[in-house]
Motif scaffolding. Structure first.
Motif, PDB file in Angstrom:
ATOM      1  N   PHE A  72      48.350  43.067  42.580  1.00 58.63           N
ATOM      2  CA  PHE A  72      48.259  42.867  44.020  1.00 58.63           C
ATOM      3  C   PHE A  72      47.057  43.580  44.643  1.00 58.63           C
ATOM      4  O   PHE A  72      46.863  43.509  45.857  1.00 58.63           O
ATOM      5  CB  PHE A  72      49.537  43.363  44.709  1.00 58.63           C
ATOM      6  N   LEU A  73      46.257  44.292  43.835  1.00 58.26           N
ATOM      7  CA  LEU A  73      45.178  45.091  44.403  1.00 58.26           C
ATOM      8  C   LEU A  73      44.163  44.244  45.174  1.00 58.26           C
ATOM      9  O   LEU A  73      43.763  44.595  46.290  1.00 58.26           O
ATOM     10  CB  LEU A  73      44.470  45.882  43.293  1.00 58.26           C
ATOM     11  N   LEU A  74      43.725  43.137  44.580  1.00 59.00           N
ATOM     12  CA  LEU A  74      42.744  42.294  45.267  1.00 59.00           C
ATOM     13  C   LEU A  74      43.316  41.670  46.546  1.00 59.00           C
ATOM     14  O   LEU A  74      42.670  41.738  47.600  1.00 59.00           O
ATOM     15  CB  LEU A  74      42.239  41.198  44.324  1.00 59.00           C
ATOM     16  N   PRO A  75      44.496  41.051  46.516  1.00 62.58           N
ATOM     17  CA  PRO A  75      45.039  40.485  47.761  1.00 62.58           C
ATOM     18  C   PRO A  75      45.279  41.520  48.848  1.00 62.58           C
ATOM     19  O   PRO A  75      45.163  41.204  50.034  1.00 62.58           O
ATOM     20  CB  PRO A  75      46.360  39.842  47.307  1.00 62.58           C
ATOM     21  N   VAL A  76      45.590  42.747  48.462  1.00 62.09           N
ATOM     22  CA  VAL A  76      45.786  43.794  49.468  1.00 62.09           C
ATOM     23  C   VAL A  76      44.444  44.268  50.014  1.00 62.09           C
ATOM     24  O   VAL A  76      44.293  44.506  51.217  1.00 62.09           O
ATOM     25  CB  VAL A  76      46.575  44.982  48.872  1.00 62.09           C
ATOM     26  N   GLY A  77      43.439  44.402  49.139  1.00 59.12           N
ATOM     27  CA  GLY A  77      42.143  44.931  49.566  1.00 59.12           C
ATOM     28  C   GLY A  77      41.337  43.966  50.414  1.00 59.12           C
ATOM     29  O   GLY A  77      40.569  44.398  51.284  1.00 59.12           O
ATOM     30  N   MET A  78      41.515  42.642  50.196  1.00 55.59           N
ATOM     31  CA  MET A  78      40.703  41.659  50.911  1.00 55.59           C
ATOM     32  C   MET A  78      40.813  41.778  52.435  1.00 55.59           C
ATOM     33  O   MET A  78      39.787  41.812  53.134  1.00 55.59           O
ATOM     34  CB  MET A  78      41.073  40.240  50.455  1.00 55.59           C
ATOM     35  N   PRO A  79      42.021  41.836  53.025  1.00 52.52           N
ATOM     36  CA  PRO A  79      42.095  41.918  54.491  1.00 52.52           C
ATOM     37  C   PRO A  79      41.416  43.166  55.055  1.00 52.52           C
ATOM     38  O   PRO A  79      40.815  43.112  56.138  1.00 52.52           O
ATOM     39  CB  PRO A  79      43.608  41.936  54.766  1.00 52.52           C
ATOM     40  N   TRP A  80      41.479  44.287  54.312  1.00 54.71           N
ATOM     41  CA  TRP A  80      40.833  45.512  54.786  1.00 54.71           C
ATOM     42  C   TRP A  80      39.313  45.357  54.767  1.00 54.71           C
ATOM     43  O   TRP A  80      38.614  45.840  55.660  1.00 54.71           O
ATOM     44  CB  TRP A  80      41.268  46.696  53.930  1.00 54.71           C
ATOM     45  N   PRO A 122      53.901  31.633  42.447  1.00 53.02           N
ATOM     46  CA  PRO A 122      52.989  32.779  42.244  1.00 53.02           C
ATOM     47  C   PRO A 122      52.028  32.979  43.406  1.00 53.02           C
ATOM     48  O   PRO A 122      51.735  34.113  43.785  1.00 53.02           O
ATOM     49  CB  PRO A 122      52.240  32.415  40.956  1.00 53.02           C
ATOM     50  N   GLY A 123      51.519  31.898  43.977  1.00 59.45           N
ATOM     51  CA  GLY A 123      50.623  32.022  45.117  1.00 59.45           C
ATOM     52  C   GLY A 123      51.327  32.575  46.339  1.00 59.45           C
ATOM     53  O   GLY A 123      50.776  33.400  47.076  1.00 59.45           O
ATOM     54  N   LEU A 124      52.570  32.137  46.556  1.00 60.36           N
ATOM     55  CA  LEU A 124      53.335  32.634  47.697  1.00 60.36           C
ATOM     56  C   LEU A 124      53.621  34.126  47.550  1.00 60.36           C
ATOM     57  O   LEU A 124      53.540  34.886  48.524  1.00 60.36           O
ATOM     58  CB  LEU A 124      54.641  31.859  47.828  1.00 60.36           C
ATOM     59  N   GLU A 125      53.951  34.578  46.337  1.00 57.03           N
ATOM     60  CA  GLU A 125      54.248  36.003  46.123  1.00 57.03           C
ATOM     61  C   GLU A 125      53.029  36.872  46.445  1.00 57.03           C
ATOM     62  O   GLU A 125      53.152  37.910  47.101  1.00 57.03           O
ATOM     63  CB  GLU A 125      54.683  36.226  44.673  1.00 57.03           C
ATOM     64  N   LEU A 126      51.859  36.447  45.976  1.00 61.01           N
ATOM     65  CA  LEU A 126      50.649  37.214  46.284  1.00 61.01           C
ATOM     66  C   LEU A 126      50.338  37.167  47.777  1.00 61.01           C
ATOM     67  O   LEU A 126      49.871  38.144  48.364  1.00 61.01           O
ATOM     68  CB  LEU A 126      49.459  36.668  45.495  1.00 61.01           C
ATOM     69  N   GLY A 127      50.617  36.030  48.409  1.00 61.02           N
ATOM     70  CA  GLY A 127      50.383  35.906  49.837  1.00 61.02           C
ATOM     71  C   GLY A 127      51.264  36.825  50.658  1.00 61.02           C
ATOM     72  O   GLY A 127      50.823  37.391  51.664  1.00 61.02           O
TER      73      GLY A 127
END
Length: 301
Positions: free
Chosen positions: A57-65, A116-121
């Protein structure tokens, strides 16, 4: 796709209620208070208190920041160069820097990439866009909304913001291994269901389909970053991760291209940061982002 249909229905209903003067001219301020004091804290505690995270989840979390930080620098610099008022810059930072991941992104991610896409979202929304909104977003609102901004006043505003208090409580509950009792979960879920409807009605009540000439330059600047520069920045930043984390990279690019978060417009209105511009950013940015997301989804796949 019901979420996307609901989005257009709520925006149209809000605009119609305002146009036909069915509700008071300041009805959106009441809805914004309900959002901030009741619905958003309930949504925050419902999900964050029991969320589970791992390395994927590191990339999906870091992108918005990344998008928010780069957007803040971009709009601050552009505001100085163009001589934009502080309130306008603050509104652009909030709406141009935070994507509506939960409302627009979830159905798009699930449609393109399944479960899988929904979970990362979901993680992208909870630990990314939503967390930014109730922390740095409140700080931006307090900073640009004050005649004489100070770090102390900004920090006090963040600590008094109800969704931020809910975030702190959720963090403590998570650390203690808390799980929602069935009754608590049921109440929180019922409250959370009202969140998107109320938020979008509030935006619709402030929406003006004819863009005033005084707002056109700022609106164009905000949409250019949100729908153009932000996804391009994320795509460039994620190139080294494509082979190992292809799905996460795709979702990061799509997430950066999603239209502005409706809560960001409510936050801008709370601090008096050009509410009309903030509503226009959401009301026009979300519909314009939909064909862009379809094109990006086809290109990425």
């Amino acid at each position: 796709m019901s979420n996307l249909l609901l989005l257009f229905v709520c925006l149209a209903a809000g605009a119609a209620l305002r146009r036909w003067q069915v509700v008071a001219a300041d009805a959106h301020t009441v809805l914004n208070q309900v959002l901030i004091w009741v619905l958003l804290p309930a949504l925050t505690f419902l999900h964050l208190a029991v969320a589970r995270f791992d390395a994927r989840f590191l990339l999906p979390v870091g992108m918005p920041w990344l998008v928010f930080g780069a957007g803040w620098l971009f709009f601050a610099a552009a505001g100085r160069r163009l001589g934009l008022p502080r309130g306008t810059v603050g509104a652009l930072v909030l709406t141009g820097g935070i994507s509506s991941v939960s409302f627009v992104g979830f159905p798009v991610f699930e449609l393109l990439y399944g479960r899988p896409g929904l979970e990362l979202g979901i993680v992208m929304s909870l630990a990314g866009s939503m967390l930014i909104c109730v922390t740095l977003g409140v700080g931006v609102g307090a900073w640009y909304g004050a005649a004489e901004p100070s770090w102390r006043a900004m920090g006090a505003s963040v600590l008094r913001f109800p969704p931020f208090v809910a975030t702190l409580l959720a963090g403590l509950a998570h650390a203690a291994g808390y799980q929602h009792p069935p009754l608590v979960r049921a109440v929180l879920e019922r409250l959370s269901l009202a969140y998107p409807v109320v938020a979008l009605l509030s935006v619709g009540l402030q929406l003006r389909l004819v863009v005033p000439s005084a707002q056109a330059r700022a609106l164009g600047l905000g949409l250019a970053y949100k729908l153009g520069l932000a996804p391009l920045l994320v795509w460039a930043a994620c190139q080294g991760w494509s082979e190992q984390h292809g799905l996460a990279v795709d979702l990061c690019v799509l997430g950066a291209a999603i239209g502005p978060m409706n809560t960001a417009a409510a936050l801008a209105a709370r601090y008096g940061l050009n509410p009309d511009l903030a509503a226009q950013m959401v009301g026009l940015g979300i519909p314009l982002s939909l064909p862009l997301l379809a094109l990006l989804g086809w290109w990425l796949r």
